[in-house]
Design a protein around this motif. Sequence first.
Motif, PDB file in Angstrom:
ATOM      1  N   GLU A  44     -10.371 -33.005 -21.332  1.00  0.00           N
ATOM      2  CA  GLU A  44     -11.406 -34.019 -21.523  1.00  0.00           C
ATOM      3  C   GLU A  44     -12.668 -33.675 -20.741  1.00  0.00           C
ATOM      4  O   GLU A  44     -13.784 -33.968 -21.177  1.00  0.00           O
ATOM      5  CB  GLU A  44     -10.897 -35.398 -21.094  1.00  0.00           C
ATOM      6  CG  GLU A  44      -9.757 -35.943 -21.933  1.00  0.00           C
ATOM      7  CD  GLU A  44      -8.398 -35.394 -21.518  1.00  0.00           C
ATOM      8  OE1 GLU A  44      -7.426 -35.667 -22.228  1.00  0.00           O
ATOM      9  OE2 GLU A  44      -8.315 -34.698 -20.488  1.00  0.00           O
ATOM     10  N   VAL A  45     -12.502 -33.051 -19.582  1.00  0.00           N
ATOM     11  CA  VAL A  45     -13.649 -32.621 -18.779  1.00  0.00           C
ATOM     12  C   VAL A  45     -14.332 -31.437 -19.451  1.00  0.00           C
ATOM     13  O   VAL A  45     -15.566 -31.393 -19.568  1.00  0.00           O
ATOM     14  CB  VAL A  45     -13.211 -32.254 -17.345  1.00  0.00           C
ATOM     15  CG1 VAL A  45     -14.375 -31.650 -16.564  1.00  0.00           C
ATOM     16  CG2 VAL A  45     -12.668 -33.483 -16.626  1.00  0.00           C
ATOM     17  N   CYS A  46     -13.536 -30.482 -19.931  1.00  0.00           N
ATOM     18  CA  CYS A  46     -14.109 -29.294 -20.580  1.00  0.00           C
ATOM     19  C   CYS A  46     -14.907 -29.675 -21.823  1.00  0.00           C
ATOM     20  O   CYS A  46     -15.904 -29.021 -22.146  1.00  0.00           O
ATOM     21  CB  CYS A  46     -12.992 -28.318 -20.955  1.00  0.00           C
ATOM     22  SG  CYS A  46     -12.155 -27.599 -19.528  1.00  0.00           S
ATOM     23  N   ALA A  47     -14.474 -30.742 -22.502  1.00  0.00           N
ATOM     24  CA  ALA A  47     -15.199 -31.189 -23.692  1.00  0.00           C
ATOM     25  C   ALA A  47     -16.607 -31.645 -23.348  1.00  0.00           C
ATOM     26  O   ALA A  47     -17.494 -31.659 -24.205  1.00  0.00           O
ATOM     27  CB  ALA A  47     -14.435 -32.321 -24.381  1.00  0.00           C
ATOM     28  N   GLY A  48     -16.848 -31.999 -22.086  1.00  0.00           N
ATOM     29  CA  GLY A  48     -18.171 -32.457 -21.661  1.00  0.00           C
ATOM     30  C   GLY A  48     -19.148 -31.340 -21.385  1.00  0.00           C
ATOM     31  O   GLY A  48     -20.335 -31.602 -21.165  1.00  0.00           O
TER      32      GLY A  48
ATOM     33  N   TYR B  33     -10.471 -39.141 -21.343  1.00  0.00           N
ATOM     34  CA  TYR B  33      -9.123 -39.098 -20.771  1.00  0.00           C
ATOM     35  C   TYR B  33      -8.359 -40.386 -21.086  1.00  0.00           C
ATOM     36  O   TYR B  33      -7.203 -40.346 -21.534  1.00  0.00           O
ATOM     37  CB  TYR B  33      -9.218 -38.881 -19.261  1.00  0.00           C
ATOM     38  CG  TYR B  33      -7.939 -39.191 -18.522  1.00  0.00           C
ATOM     39  CD1 TYR B  33      -6.839 -38.365 -18.652  1.00  0.00           C
ATOM     40  CD2 TYR B  33      -7.836 -40.309 -17.716  1.00  0.00           C
ATOM     41  CE1 TYR B  33      -5.656 -38.656 -17.992  1.00  0.00           C
ATOM     42  CE2 TYR B  33      -6.673 -40.609 -17.046  1.00  0.00           C
ATOM     43  CZ  TYR B  33      -5.579 -39.778 -17.193  1.00  0.00           C
ATOM     44  OH  TYR B  33      -4.410 -40.077 -16.550  1.00  0.00           O
ATOM     45  N   LEU B  34      -8.990 -41.539 -20.906  1.00  0.00           N
ATOM     46  CA  LEU B  34      -8.327 -42.817 -21.161  1.00  0.00           C
ATOM     47  C   LEU B  34      -8.032 -43.003 -22.648  1.00  0.00           C
ATOM     48  O   LEU B  34      -7.043 -43.640 -23.017  1.00  0.00           O
ATOM     49  CB  LEU B  34      -9.188 -43.969 -20.634  1.00  0.00           C
ATOM     50  CG  LEU B  34      -9.412 -43.993 -19.117  1.00  0.00           C
ATOM     51  CD1 LEU B  34     -10.331 -45.149 -18.733  1.00  0.00           C
ATOM     52  CD2 LEU B  34      -8.085 -44.096 -18.359  1.00  0.00           C
ATOM     53  N   HIS B  35      -8.883 -42.432 -23.500  1.00  0.00           N
ATOM     54  CA  HIS B  35      -8.625 -42.458 -24.941  1.00  0.00           C
ATOM     55  C   HIS B  35      -7.395 -41.622 -25.274  1.00  0.00           C
ATOM     56  O   HIS B  35      -6.535 -42.042 -26.061  1.00  0.00           O
ATOM     57  CB  HIS B  35      -9.847 -41.920 -25.697  1.00  0.00           C
ATOM     58  CG  HIS B  35      -9.613 -41.683 -27.155  1.00  0.00           C
ATOM     59  ND1 HIS B  35      -9.689 -42.676 -28.093  1.00  0.00           N
ATOM     60  CD2 HIS B  35      -9.285 -40.548 -27.829  1.00  0.00           C
ATOM     61  CE1 HIS B  35      -9.422 -42.177 -29.301  1.00  0.00           C
ATOM     62  NE2 HIS B  35      -9.177 -40.884 -29.154  1.00  0.00           N
ATOM     63  N   ARG B  36      -7.291 -40.474 -24.638  1.00  0.00           N
ATOM     64  CA  ARG B  36      -6.178 -39.584 -24.955  1.00  0.00           C
ATOM     65  C   ARG B  36      -4.838 -40.169 -24.523  1.00  0.00           C
ATOM     66  O   ARG B  36      -3.835 -40.031 -25.225  1.00  0.00           O
ATOM     67  CB  ARG B  36      -6.395 -38.229 -24.287  1.00  0.00           C
ATOM     68  CG  ARG B  36      -5.271 -37.242 -24.572  1.00  0.00           C
ATOM     69  CD  ARG B  36      -5.721 -35.822 -24.397  1.00  0.00           C
ATOM     70  NE  ARG B  36      -4.688 -34.886 -24.762  1.00  0.00           N
ATOM     71  CZ  ARG B  36      -4.897 -33.598 -24.995  1.00  0.00           C
ATOM     72  NH1 ARG B  36      -6.115 -33.129 -24.930  1.00  0.00           N
ATOM     73  NH2 ARG B  36      -3.910 -32.805 -25.305  1.00  0.00           N
ATOM     74  N   ILE B  37      -4.787 -40.835 -23.386  1.00  0.00           N
ATOM     75  CA  ILE B  37      -3.511 -41.396 -22.933  1.00  0.00           C
ATOM     76  C   ILE B  37      -3.227 -42.741 -23.590  1.00  0.00           C
ATOM     77  O   ILE B  37      -2.125 -43.283 -23.432  1.00  0.00           O
ATOM     78  CB  ILE B  37      -3.456 -41.549 -21.399  1.00  0.00           C
ATOM     79  CG1 ILE B  37      -4.482 -42.591 -20.920  1.00  0.00           C
ATOM     80  CG2 ILE B  37      -3.639 -40.206 -20.716  1.00  0.00           C
ATOM     81  CD1 ILE B  37      -4.349 -42.934 -19.455  1.00  0.00           C
ATOM     82  N   GLY B  38      -4.211 -43.290 -24.326  1.00  0.00           N
ATOM     83  CA  GLY B  38      -3.950 -44.485 -25.106  1.00  0.00           C
ATOM     84  C   GLY B  38      -4.340 -45.795 -24.470  1.00  0.00           C
ATOM     85  O   GLY B  38      -3.985 -46.860 -24.993  1.00  0.00           O
ATOM     86  N   LEU B  39      -5.080 -45.769 -23.363  1.00  0.00           N
ATOM     87  CA  LEU B  39      -5.450 -47.023 -22.707  1.00  0.00           C
ATOM     88  C   LEU B  39      -6.590 -47.719 -23.450  1.00  0.00           C
ATOM     89  O   LEU B  39      -6.620 -48.953 -23.553  1.00  0.00           O
ATOM     90  CB  LEU B  39      -5.854 -46.771 -21.256  1.00  0.00           C
ATOM     91  CG  LEU B  39      -5.998 -48.023 -20.397  1.00  0.00           C
ATOM     92  CD1 LEU B  39      -4.632 -48.635 -20.137  1.00  0.00           C
ATOM     93  CD2 LEU B  39      -6.686 -47.704 -19.080  1.00  0.00           C
TER      94      LEU B  39
END
Length: 748
Positions: free
Chosen positions: A192-196, A491-497
């Motif tokens: 998620e950081v690398c995508a930025g 990151y929060l999107h990926r883990i589903g929050l």
Amino acid sequence: MAQHRVCQEQDDCARKVTLSTMRLRVLPPALLQDPRVESLNLDRNKLKHVPGISKLGNLRKLILSKNEIADFPEEIQSLVHLEKLELNQNQIRVIPEGIFSHLPRLKHLRLNNNRLSALPKDLATCSSSLQYLNMSNNLFRAVPQSVLELVSLQELYVQNNALRQLPRELFKGRPLKMFKAHGNPLREPPSEVCAGGIQQILSYFSQLQNCQVEEDRRVKTMFLGASLAGKSTICKSLKQRQVVLVSEEERTVGIEISEFHIQDFTFLFWDFAGQLEYYVTHHVFITPQALVILVINFQKYQLNNDIFRELVGFWINNLFMRVPNSVVLPVGTHTDCCTEEEVEEKKQDIMSKIQAMLEERRANLTHFINNLESSEESEFYVDQWDRLKEMESCTLTILNLVPINCTDYWDIKKLETTILEHVKNEEIFPNVIRVLPPVYKEVEAAIVDIVQSEETAEYGMMDLNHLLSEITHREHLSHLGTELFQDILRYLHRIGLIIWYEEIKQLESTVFLRPAFLITMFKILVRYHLVQQLESISVDLLVGEHATIRDQSNWVWTFKSKAMLCQRAMRALVKHQLYSEGMRDIFEEMVGHKAKKGKLFSLLEHFEICLEVRNTKDLNPGAREFVPGKRWETTQDCGEAYYLFPTYLNQSEEVSERWGGDHPEDLHIRAYFSPEIPEGFFQRMKEEIKTCGTCGHRFQTELLLPKVPSDVEVPQPPPPAHYYVTSYGTTTFGPSSIHINRQSILDK
């Protein structure tokens, strides 16, 4: 002058030679005898070796991509003037030492799509010259040390390898402008950081230096399966650590999201409803590297292909198409209703059929790729080839099926142990552990507080900048910047929050803090008994949408006959639902209007749940022929947009009448052509036997809509009835029609 120009052109041609897609297996002798050649393109041939290439001592550019080279050509070390070298999409496993030390001018190097796991140390000798390096789609588990010494690199591509960590020195002391690393099981920094981008990666490492590192162990877990298979029972029994039987009346509607802890791992459980109306929207919520628990009712399962397709194959295919990097754990329930022999027999049957699906998919992809590569016009299929290779690199991991009796807690405990073992397996879940700065947890806690606040609307939809403003009001997060905030949201999107669809233009500034709200929106338009919902729209709602009861009847007819809904019909359906649930304040934002699409329509179209068409009239079989290269006059804008729902096509009267019943010899694909097709399209489809351009197979074709006018009776709208008169538009009284304009009733 003319003679000089001809000589110059001939000399330029001699220097630049293209022998692409010639099916060459050896280099032409005449080529090797011409020392003037400076650029040589040999891509998409059948070369395994290139003996004699060292004779072309003036080569500056050499392209050997898409061949069958397994051993790196050592003669390349003699090409001391080489500036550009492409060996991508071959089968190279090892590059020997001593090659790159002889290539001091090398600026551009492509090694992607091979089988490399290491690079030679002497690549570092190109430190002052090499600016572009592509090593994606290989088997690297770590960034080679020689790459870290390439201080002139401007572009570096490492996607789709097995990298778990990126060294921070990779981003220091070099003019790196482009870096891509997606498709790796990265822990540090997270993907998620690398995508930025590069700046966000640098920011991440800076934060790690200045604070205590935290390891995050979280798994997004999706429960899928047919209705009443036992998904909710398993989910709640795992969470409460005791048997919790869920009755039919208590079954899940939409999605239920909960949190569960096993040792130091946190699982975010997404329990999906199993009713058919929800099937088409499941893929909207599944993210890569999620654990998918596919629940199969063993009591209903029978050893035949139809039941397998219904209870298992449908879900596996859906994951193949939508989220091919998922991990699937099949779980057989209701084993107390089967004998031990039946349980074992059903388990073996399911696993063998799933394995056959995997093998068939691999074989089909290989077949398609080979056909594209061997095509005489393969340059026209570059995009398709890239997509197929990307699909080939994606792996749907199927774990061994676990049969359980949901009424026995020891079986629930056995399933818990199995899940934990799989999650701890780094080969299956290589990036389940992420190294995060404390600010990630702080922002997450702030978002949870906002969601639980009474000031937050029930639907939990918030503008991204407003959410950032709310968070930065907290003193310890006042320094939070937009870029870092977006990394955390990914990151929060990926883990589903939360849900944040940054890839959808109309939704990039919207964060869904309560993901279940989206299911509420979807089920307004994707549900059973949609016709009854259309028919139950009140007169007041029709008036609000400038529609009459006649319009309403036409909506019903269009949906039943063509599986289409016009924009006003969809607005009326959504308005009916939102107003009844006290959410009228977001109605316009969700559905939009004629000039601007709403968020709901954008989401439905992005995930291909519906497709916009601008003309619902029948195709014209007598239209003039479409000629490639000549201007095509597009269909005139007919006003109101219509949306085709492919999932409803099987229920469409027009499809049923045009197509008829299914037959064993039918190709199991139905293509519904929207009316926006080049004129004369059907005139060009005169062959009854067609040849597939991809696989070369010949098959009989039958058009969904006829090539010539037929005698098939077109369904007519329902007979006119007595309708209400409104202050606008056209309405009908029995056989008469009147037009109402500005309160003035005129005969028409």
